[in-house]
Write an enzyme that holds these catalytic residues in place. Structure first.
Site, PDB file in Angstrom:
ATOM      1  N   ASP A 186       0.853  -1.195   0.000  1.00  0.00           N
ATOM      2  CA  ASP A 186       0.000   0.000   0.000  1.00  0.00           C
ATOM      3  C   ASP A 186       0.882   1.235   0.000  1.00  0.00           C
ATOM      4  O   ASP A 186       1.884   1.314   0.735  1.00  0.00           O
ATOM      5  CB  ASP A 186      -0.898   0.012   1.234  1.00  0.00           C
ATOM      6  CG  ASP A 186      -1.952   1.109   1.164  1.00  0.00           C
ATOM      7  OD1 ASP A 186      -2.967   0.873   0.484  1.00  0.00           O
ATOM      8  OD2 ASP A 186      -1.736   2.166   1.770  1.00  0.00           O
TER       9      ASP A 186
ATOM     10  N   ASN B 138      -2.517  12.959  -3.779  1.00  0.00           N
ATOM     11  CA  ASN B 138      -3.542  13.367  -4.756  1.00  0.00           C
ATOM     12  C   ASN B 138      -4.048  14.785  -4.468  1.00  0.00           C
ATOM     13  O   ASN B 138      -4.279  15.581  -5.389  1.00  0.00           O
ATOM     14  CB  ASN B 138      -4.717  12.388  -4.716  1.00  0.00           C
ATOM     15  CG  ASN B 138      -4.564  11.260  -5.721  1.00  0.00           C
ATOM     16  OD1 ASN B 138      -3.913  11.408  -6.740  1.00  0.00           O
ATOM     17  ND2 ASN B 138      -5.158  10.104  -5.425  1.00  0.00           N
TER      18      ASN B 138
ATOM     19  N   ASP C 293      -1.928   9.412 -10.717  1.00  0.00           N
ATOM     20  CA  ASP C 293      -1.962   8.297 -11.676  1.00  0.00           C
ATOM     21  C   ASP C 293      -0.556   7.945 -12.146  1.00  0.00           C
ATOM     22  O   ASP C 293      -0.212   6.766 -12.310  1.00  0.00           O
ATOM     23  CB  ASP C 293      -2.834   8.664 -12.874  1.00  0.00           C
ATOM     24  CG  ASP C 293      -4.313   8.719 -12.521  1.00  0.00           C
ATOM     25  OD1 ASP C 293      -4.675   8.213 -11.440  1.00  0.00           O
ATOM     26  OD2 ASP C 293      -5.103   9.268 -13.327  1.00  0.00           O
TER      27      ASP C 293
ATOM     28  N   GLU D 229      -4.777   2.362  -4.234  1.00  0.00           N
ATOM     29  CA  GLU D 229      -3.317   2.420  -4.196  1.00  0.00           C
ATOM     30  C   GLU D 229      -2.713   1.118  -3.659  1.00  0.00           C
ATOM     31  O   GLU D 229      -1.563   1.114  -3.213  1.00  0.00           O
ATOM     32  CB  GLU D 229      -2.869   3.604  -3.335  1.00  0.00           C
ATOM     33  CG  GLU D 229      -3.169   3.469  -1.847  1.00  0.00           C
ATOM     34  CD  GLU D 229      -4.547   3.992  -1.466  1.00  0.00           C
ATOM     35  OE1 GLU D 229      -4.734   4.319  -0.292  1.00  0.00           O
ATOM     36  OE2 GLU D 229      -5.432   4.073  -2.349  1.00  0.00           O
TER      37      GLU D 229
END
Length: 561
Positions: free
Chosen positions: A431, A439, A448, A474
Site C-alpha cells: 500500500d 492526490n 496516476d 493504491e
C-alpha cells in the site's frame, strides 16, 4: 486436380466411345403381357401380331420381341447380351434362326454369383450354334416401367476393355465422392454448421447411387438382388433431391424468405417420403408411386433451381457458384423423369451421364462450400481474438497494465492447477503511504503517474515468475510461487528500500513510500493467506508506515531513522 481429371475422363468416355467395339442396341418390335404358363410356341404368334401390348403399369410375365439383328452373330463365338430390367424373378432368352430349333438361355437376376454390368444391367453370355435372325426375351414377375433401356449385344471379348474402362471411370467417380464426404465431415468437426451435414448427406446419397449404378456395391453386398439394387438406385436419386434443396436453403441462409424456406422444407420432406415409399411399396402400387416420385423429384429440382436463380439475381454470395455446380446435374436429373413419362427417348440419355453429372457437381460445389467454411473460420478466429482481447481487458487494470483483482485470482488459479498438489505460495500486500495526501497536493494526474511508476517498479523487482496485480486504489498484491515467509519478506524489503531510489533518479514525481504485509502458506488456502497479509499490512501502517511486516510475527524491517 484429380477431380478435374476424373470429370475429363467421364467426358471423353461419354463423347468419344470406340465405335468399333461399341455394343449394338437391339430394337424392340413388340412387348406383350402374358400368363406365367405361356411357352415360346404360344407366344410367337402373339408377338407377330403384337397382341395385347404391355402397359407401363403392368406387373407380371412380359414377352419382348427383337426381330432384327443389328449385327451378324458369328456362329460358335461367345457374345454378351445385357438387359435393362431392374426387377424380375427370372429371365429367359431364345435365339431364333431361319433353320433349326431355338436356342434357350436362362438367367437368375437374384443369384448371388450372377453376371452383371455397370448401370444395373443383367448380363449373360450366349454362344449361338446356328444363324440368329430374332431374339425373344421372357421376363418373369417384371415391372414393365422398369424395362426402359434397349438391350445391347457385342462379342464378349469386346466387352472386356469397355468394362475395364467403366470400372476405372466409375471407381474414380465413387472415390471422389467418398473423399468429398470424408473431407467435409472433418471440417464439420471443426466448424459444426448445419449446411455441412446436409451437404455430406447429399454427397452420401450420390455415393450410394454411384456404388449401385457402377456395380461396385456388389463387392460389399455380393448377394444383393437386381430388384434390391434398383430400390437403392431409386431411393438415392429421389432422396438426393431432398438433401440438395435442404443444403441450398441452409447455405444461402437469411437471403431466402421464410415462405420460400417453408416451401422448400415441405418439398424436401415430400422427396424423402416418396423415396422411402417407392423402395418399400408392394408391386401392385409400384408404378403409381414411381410416377408420383418422379413428379415430386421434378418439383424439388425446379424449386431448387428457382431458389438458386433468385439468389443469383439478388447477388447473394456464392450463389453463382452453386448455380454453376448444379446446372448439369439438374438438367440430367430432369431427363430421367422426362424419359419415364416418354418425353425423351432412351438414346438421349447415355449410360453413365448421371455419374458424370454427380461427380462434376461435387467437384464444383466443394469450392463454394470450402470458401464458406474458410470465411466462417476467419470469422471464428476474429471472434476468438475479440473474446481474448475482451477477457484480457476484463482482467487487466487499464491504468497500470497489471492484472486486476479478477485477473490476479484467475492467474493464481491457473498456476495452482498446473502445479498439481497444493503449491507453496507467499503473498505481498503493498500500500502506498499517504496516497490521498499526494492526490490532494499534486492532483490526480500526478497520482496516476505515481501509480504507474510504483506498479512498474514492483513488477520489475518481484521478477518474471511473480503474479503482480493492482488490487484496488493504491493497493498492490504480489504472489510468489514456491516461496516461504522469510524469502518473501526479503523480496518485500527489496521493493520497499529501492522504491525511494527510483523516484530520486528516474522521475520528476514526488517520492512516496510503501508499507508491505507478507504472509505464506499453500495455494489451497489463498483467502486465509491474503487475510493474514492484509492484517500484517495494517500492523505495518499502525507502526508508522514505510515498513515490512510478516504475518503473525514482529516487525521485520523498518526505515532507518
Amino acid at each position: 486436380m484429380v477431380g478435374a481429371l476424373a470429370a475429363l475422363l467421364f467426358l471423353l468416355f461419354l463423347a468419344s466411345p470406340s465405335r468399333a467395339a461399341e455394343p449394338k442396341r437391339l430394337e424392340e418390335a413388340c412387348r406383350i403381357a402374358a400368363d406365367s404358363g405361356m411357352n415360346l410356341r404360344q407366344a410367337l404368334p402373339r408377338l407377330d401380331r403384337c397382341e395385347r401390348r404391355t402397359p407401363k403399369d403392368y406387373v407380371g410375365t412380359i414377352w419382348v420381341d427383337y426381330p432384327h439383328m443389328p449385327t451378324d452373330l458369328t456362329i460358335a463365338k461367345t457374345w454378351r447380351l445385357v438387359l435393362d430390367n431392374h426387377v424380375s424373378s427370372a429371365v429367359d432368352v431364345w435365339l431364333i434362326g431361319p433353320k433349326g430349333p431355338p436356342e434357350h438361355y436362362s438367367y437368375d437376376p437374384n443369384e448371388p454369383g450372377r453376371e452383371w454390368g455397370a448401370g444395373n444391367y443383367l448380363s449373360m453370355l450366349v454362344s449361338p450354334m446356328r444363324p440368329v435372325s430374332r431374339i425373344v426375351v421372357r421376363l418373369g414377375d417384371a415391372r414393365s416401367y422398369s424395362y426402359v433401356r434397349a438391350p445391347k449385344i457385342a462379342r464378349a471379348r469386346s466387352f472386356v476393355p469397355i468394362e475395364r474402362d467403366q470400372a476405372a471411370l466409375y471407381g474414380v467417380g465413387v472415390g471422389m465422392l467418398a473423399l468429398t464426404i470424408l473431407f467435409h465431415l472433418s471440417l464439420f468437426v471443426a466448424m459444426r454448421r448445419r449446411f455441412q451435414l446436409f451437404y455430406c448427406a447429399h454427397v452420401g446419397l450420390l455415393l450410394v447411387y454411384g456404388l449401385s449404378y457402377s456395380g461396385l456395391i456388389h463387392i460389399f453386398l455380393p448377394s444383393l438382388s437386381a430388384g434390391a439394387n434398383s430400390a437403392i438406385l431409386s431411393f438415392s436419386m429421389v432422396g438426393a433431391t431432398a438433401t440438395g434443396i435442404s443444403f441450398v436453403i441452409e447455405f444461402l441462409g437469411a437471403s431466402t424468405p421464410r415462405w420460400l424456406r417453408r416451401w422448400a422444407i415441405g418439398a424436401a420432406f415430400a422427396s424423402i417420403s416418396m423415396a422411402t415409399l417407392t423402395a418399400i411399396m408392394p408391386d401392385r402400387w409400384s408404378y403409381d408411386f414411381y410416377a408420383l416420385a418422379n413428379l415430386v423429384a421434378i418439383h424439388a429440382i425446379l424449386l431448387t433451381a428457382g431458389i438458386v436463380i433468385r439468389a443469383c439475381i439478388r447477388r447473394v454470395s456464392m450463389a453463382s457458384a452453386i448455380a454453376l455446380a448444379w446446372a448439369v446435374p439438374m438438367g440430367v436429373s430432369l431427363m430421367y423423369p422426362a424419359r419415364a413419362f416418354g418425353l425423351i427417348t432412351d438414346a438421349m440419355l447415355p449410360d453413365g451421364l448421371m455419374m458424370f453429372a454427380t461427380t462434376l457437381e461435387c467437384l464444383i460445389l466443394s469450392l463454394p462450400v470450402a470458401s464458406r467454411i474458410r470465411s466462417l473460420r476467419i470469422e471464428h478466429e476474429r471472434a476468438h481474438e475479440r473474446h481474448v482481447m475482451l477477457e484480457r481487458q476484463a482482467q487487466t487494470d487499464a491504468l497500470t497494465g497489471l492484472a486486476n483483482r479478477r485477473g490476479f485470482g484467475e492467474a493464481l488459479a491457473r498456476a495452482a492447477a498446473g502445479h498439481g498438489a497444493p503449491m507453496p505460495v507467499a503473498l505481498l500486500v503493498i500500500d502506498i503511504d499517504h496516497f490521498k495526501r499526494v492526490n490532494d497536493h499534486h492532483g490526480h494526474a500526478t497520482g496516476d503517474a505515481i501509480l504507474r511508476h510504483v506498479a512498474a517498479h514492483v513488477a520489475r523487482v518481484a521478477g518474471s515468475g511473480a503474479i503482480v496485480a493492482r488490487y484496488g486504489g493504491e493497493e498492490f498484491v504480489v504472489a510468489l510461487r514456491n516461496h516461504d515467509l522469510m524469502r518473501a519478506g526479503t523480496i518485500a524489503e527489496r521493493i520497499r528500500i529501492s522504491m525511494g531510489v527510483t523516484f530520486d533518479t528516474e522521475t520528476e514525481l514526488p517520492g512516496v513510500t510503501v508499507s508491505i504485509g507478507v504472509a505464506a502458506g499453500f495455494s489451497d488456502e489463498i483467502e486465509t493467506i491474503l487475510g493474514d497479509a492484509d492484517c500484517a499490512l495494517y500492523r505495518a501502517k499502525n507502526e508508522g508506515r514505510n515498513k515490512v511486516m510478516l504475518a503473525d510475527g514482529p516487525l521485520m524491517y523498518a526505515a532507518a531513522a
